[in-house]
Scaffold this motif. Structure first.
Motif, PDB file in Angstrom:
ATOM      1  N   PHE A   1      -4.178  -9.633   1.045  1.00  0.00           N
ATOM      2  CA  PHE A   1      -4.655  -9.573   0.217  1.00  0.00           C
ATOM      3  C   PHE A   1      -6.491  -9.095   0.124  1.00  0.00           C
ATOM      4  O   PHE A   1      -6.550  -7.462   0.067  1.00  0.00           O
TER       5      PHE A   1
ATOM      6  N   LEU B   1      -6.483  -5.149   2.078  1.00  0.00           N
ATOM      7  CA  LEU B   1      -6.180  -4.208   0.835  1.00  0.00           C
ATOM      8  C   LEU B   1      -6.745  -4.212  -0.854  1.00  0.00           C
ATOM      9  O   LEU B   1      -7.826  -2.903  -0.417  1.00  0.00           O
ATOM     10  N   ALA B   2      -7.848  -5.462  -0.792  1.00  0.00           N
ATOM     11  CA  ALA B   2      -8.987  -5.077  -1.549  1.00  0.00           C
ATOM     12  C   ALA B   2      -9.802  -4.915  -1.256  1.00  0.00           C
ATOM     13  O   ALA B   2     -10.827  -4.392  -2.058  1.00  0.00           O
TER      14      ALA B   2
ATOM     15  N   ASN C   1      -3.449  -2.692 -10.605  1.00  0.00           N
ATOM     16  CA  ASN C   1      -2.396  -2.167  -8.798  1.00  0.00           C
ATOM     17  C   ASN C   1      -3.231  -2.979  -8.216  1.00  0.00           C
ATOM     18  O   ASN C   1      -2.303  -3.165  -7.470  1.00  0.00           O
ATOM     19  N   LEU C   2      -4.674  -3.808  -8.186  1.00  0.00           N
ATOM     20  CA  LEU C   2      -5.150  -4.089  -7.177  1.00  0.00           C
ATOM     21  C   LEU C   2      -4.984  -5.112  -7.329  1.00  0.00           C
ATOM     22  O   LEU C   2      -4.738  -6.264  -6.778  1.00  0.00           O
TER      23      LEU C   2
ATOM     24  N   SER D   1       2.497  -4.409   1.465  1.00  0.00           N
ATOM     25  CA  SER D   1       1.289  -4.228   1.265  1.00  0.00           C
ATOM     26  C   SER D   1       0.783  -2.853   2.015  1.00  0.00           C
ATOM     27  O   SER D   1      -0.067  -2.415   1.411  1.00  0.00           O
ATOM     28  N   GLN D   2       1.829  -2.611   3.083  1.00  0.00           N
ATOM     29  CA  GLN D   2       1.351  -1.117   3.417  1.00  0.00           C
ATOM     30  C   GLN D   2       2.024  -0.384   2.739  1.00  0.00           C
ATOM     31  O   GLN D   2       1.445   0.979   2.750  1.00  0.00           O
ATOM     32  N   LEU D   3       2.823  -1.024   1.491  1.00  0.00           N
ATOM     33  CA  LEU D   3       3.540   0.491   0.298  1.00  0.00           C
ATOM     34  C   LEU D   3       2.054   0.145  -0.864  1.00  0.00           C
ATOM     35  O   LEU D   3       2.224   1.153  -1.917  1.00  0.00           O
ATOM     36  N   PHE D   4       1.068  -0.619  -0.596  1.00  0.00           N
ATOM     37  CA  PHE D   4       0.021  -1.003  -1.474  1.00  0.00           C
ATOM     38  C   PHE D   4       0.786  -1.128  -2.601  1.00  0.00           C
ATOM     39  O   PHE D   4       0.370  -1.263  -4.218  1.00  0.00           O
ATOM     40  N   ARG D   5       2.219  -2.265  -2.921  1.00  0.00           N
ATOM     41  CA  ARG D   5       2.639  -2.874  -3.664  1.00  0.00           C
ATOM     42  C   ARG D   5       2.213  -4.187  -4.056  1.00  0.00           C
ATOM     43  O   ARG D   5       3.216  -5.058  -3.735  1.00  0.00           O
ATOM     44  N   MET D   6       0.785  -4.098  -4.518  1.00  0.00           N
ATOM     45  CA  MET D   6       0.576  -5.418  -4.203  1.00  0.00           C
ATOM     46  C   MET D   6       1.639  -6.796  -5.665  1.00  0.00           C
ATOM     47  O   MET D   6       1.076  -7.636  -5.285  1.00  0.00           O
TER      48      MET D   6
END
Lengths: 317, 277
Positions: free
Chosen positions: A135, A138-139, B56-57, B234-239
């Motif tokens: 997390f 990404l964040a 989304n984040l 996480s790689q697809l940014f699907r939080m």
């Protein structure tokens, strides 16, 4: 009692005395590991699995900066990488310590505040590092903030729980007595409250640091472009087994050095006046087995005064 | 002992008892109210943060509550749980056995000296290095992740078993030695029954460490399981999926650890607490 034990028949009676000594066994262990390593090296059908000497040469070159490897990050050698991790660890650790102490005191003093925080503290405590590593990457991107926050997330619950146990363990009758003899409050704080809190505070420091480090290196793999965790991942991505194993050994050396050179002397100094650490062990008990290091060295006296702490561990939280 | 307490006739309560009872009731009620307030506060704070920085984040709790059923519907949910649980079963099962064997061996001072450094190293080193080392040696073969799980978990089990060994009633072992009882019988009749509750505690603690390592190994060396799904998310940014996987398995593990294991631990070994009082 001692005579009973010494006259008891032992399986290796024919061997000379020094072979039977625990010290010899301790020295023997690394050689057995080395033997297993060579055995795997010669039997495993793998082109990348390194011999011990390959790893030793690699480690030597890393330490002496003669390997000629250019890391694809701003930090170009092992000292800088480890330094970056240590810096992040220290910053995060102090934030966790301050935050945890404040919440821990509140939680220890008031049962209501304890009920308010309890489940969430336990939740964060049990959360795998992987979750916040992914997390945070990404964040927050690959800067310093993510890894520092990882240390805070990993360390704070440990501080909270230890401080809470410490507050609950303060000798109430001593404080009552001091009050009835009209001892001023600052003296009570200095002579009763703080000394009884000390061992717990110390346990908090130790475990927050250890757990913070473990969480940090995983976070550096996923949410950083430098640091210890990133470096071992670098060698893994490069499919250089000697690099991965070499750095794994560096990690172990780092952790052991931290224990032996920083925390053990600190513990000796902090508890010189204190005969036993049972209460601290009790509070440490529920952390998933992170126990006092060196615990396995069972001395005769320790066996006799061995205290059953499982009851406290089972019913703690 | 407990039965005699129960047989006492509940006579009329005195005013003092009445007052204490009311006080305790109030305390329990207060606790629950504050606990609930904690849940409300943290969930609202989470929802607020997700509103501010964007759904989304940081997906809010409601979004995650909607995502979990979606994952179940897609069919990946149970297969992933199954894959991860299989790994835990194999890896942690082995680590548990090895940990117990080493723990029992620490009765002998020689073996204690032999394994001492191994246990210390395993306790202080992060799981990451074992995951990567196992992987780089054995690739995607099961040995790789088994190695990682065993190296991280066995010491937790050993330490708990060794604590049982340390608390072993010395008079019993001394006596059995004096009467020439064989080593095997001593182990079977004195050591093992005495160690049982410690082994159970070891199981609980070991599991709490073991499942985290397992998920970590799945990130690097698997094409199924919770860890793998988390990495993909996480790689697809699907939080929302990342959080949904994490939280669902997290809750599952926590329930297993705290409710099931801890409860059974108490149930099985209640006699022990009574005997010791």
């Amino acid at each position: 009692m001692a005579t009973v034990v010494t006259t008891a028949p032992s399986p290796g009676r024919g061997l000379p005395g020094w072979v039977k000594s625990p010290k010899f066994a301790r020295i023997l262990f690394p050689f057995v590991v080395l033997g297993i390593w060579y055995f795997i090296y010669y039997t495993l059908d793998s082109r990348i699995f390194p011999a011990p000497q390959t790893v030793a040469v690699f480690m030597w070159e890393e330490i002496t900066l003669t390997s000629g490897v250019r890391y694809s990050s701003a930090a170009e050698n092992i000292y800088v990488q480890f330094g970056i991790t240590l810096m992040r660890l220290t910053i995060g650790f102090f934030i966790a310590l301050i935050l945890g102490t404040i919440i821990g005191l509140a939680v220890g003093i008031s049962k209501k505040v304890d009920a308010f925080f309890h489940d969430w503290v336990m939740g964060v405590l049990a959360m795998p590092a992987l979750v916040y590593a992914l997390f945070l990457g990404l964040a927050l991107g690959f800067g310093n903030l993510g890894p520092i926050l990882a240390v805070v997330i990993a360390g704070t619950p440990f501080v909270i729980i230890n401080i809470r146990e410490g507050v609950r363990n303060t000798p109430k009758e001593l404080i009552d007595m001091a009050r009835s003899f009209e001892v001023p409050q600052n003296k009570i704080t200095r002579h009763v409250l703080l000394p009884s809190l000390m061992p717990f505070f110390f346990a908090a420091i130790r475990y927050a640091y250890a757990v913070g480090w473990k969480g940090l290196v995983i976070t550096e793999v996923f949410a950083s472009d430098r640091g210890m965790g990133w470096t071992i991942k670098f060698w893994y991505d490069a499919h250089r087994a000697h690099g991965v194993i070499g750095y794994a050994i560096f990690f172990i050396i780092f952790a052991l050095a931290l224990e032996k050179l920083v925390f053990d002397p600190l513990a000796d100094r902090a508890f010189k006046w204190r005969p036993k650490m049972d209460a601290v062990q009790m509070a440490e008990g529920d952390f998933g087995g992170v126990q006092r290091e060196g615990f396995l060295l069972i001395e005769d006296q320790e066996i006799e005064e061995g205290v059953d702490t499982t009851v406290a561990k089972g019913g703690n939280f | 002992m407990a039965t005699t307490l129960e047989q006492q006739a509940p006579g009329p309560r005195s005013a003092e008892e009445e007052r204490l009872l009311a006080l305790r009731k109030k305390e329990i009620r207060d606790r629950w109210i504050w606990r609930l307030a904690g849940y409300v506060f943290f969930l609202l704070a989470w929802a607020l943060v997700s509103r501010i920085v964007g759904d989304n984040l940081i997906p809010g709790p409601l979004r995650i509550a909607r995502t979990i059923p979606e994952l179940i519907e897609s069919g990946r949910f149970f297969s992933s749980f199954g894959a991860t649980l299989t790994r835990i079963g194999i890896g942690f099962g082995l680590a548990f056995l090895i940990g117990i064997v080493i723990g029992v061996l620490t009765q002998s001072r020689w073996w204690n000296g032999f394994f001492r450094d191994a246990v210390t190293i395993s306790l202080v080193s992060p799981s990451l290095i074992w995951a990567l080392t196992g992987l780089v040696i054995w690739g995607f073969e099961p040995q790789g992740w088994i190695f990682a799980i065993v190296m991280t978990t066995f010491a937790v089990v050993t330490v708990n078993v060794a604590e049982g060994i340390r608390a072993l009633p010395k008079d019993l072992t001394d006596m059995s030695r004096a009467f020439g009882v064989t080593n095997w019988r001593r182990q079977r009749d004195i050591v093992f029954p005495f160690l049982a509750p410690f082994v159970f505690t070891a199981l609980r603690f070991g599991f709490s460490v073991g499942w985290k390592v397992t998920v970590l190994t799945e990130v690097f060396s698997s094409n199924e399981g919770i860890g793998f799904e988390m990495r993909v998310a996480s790689q697809l940014f699907r939080m929302d999926e990342l959080f949904a996987w994490a939280i669902s398995f997290f809750i599952f593990a926590l329930v297993l650890e705290k409710l099931v294991l801890q409860r059974y631990e108490r149930k099985f070994f209640r006699w022990r607490a009574e005997a010791s009082t």
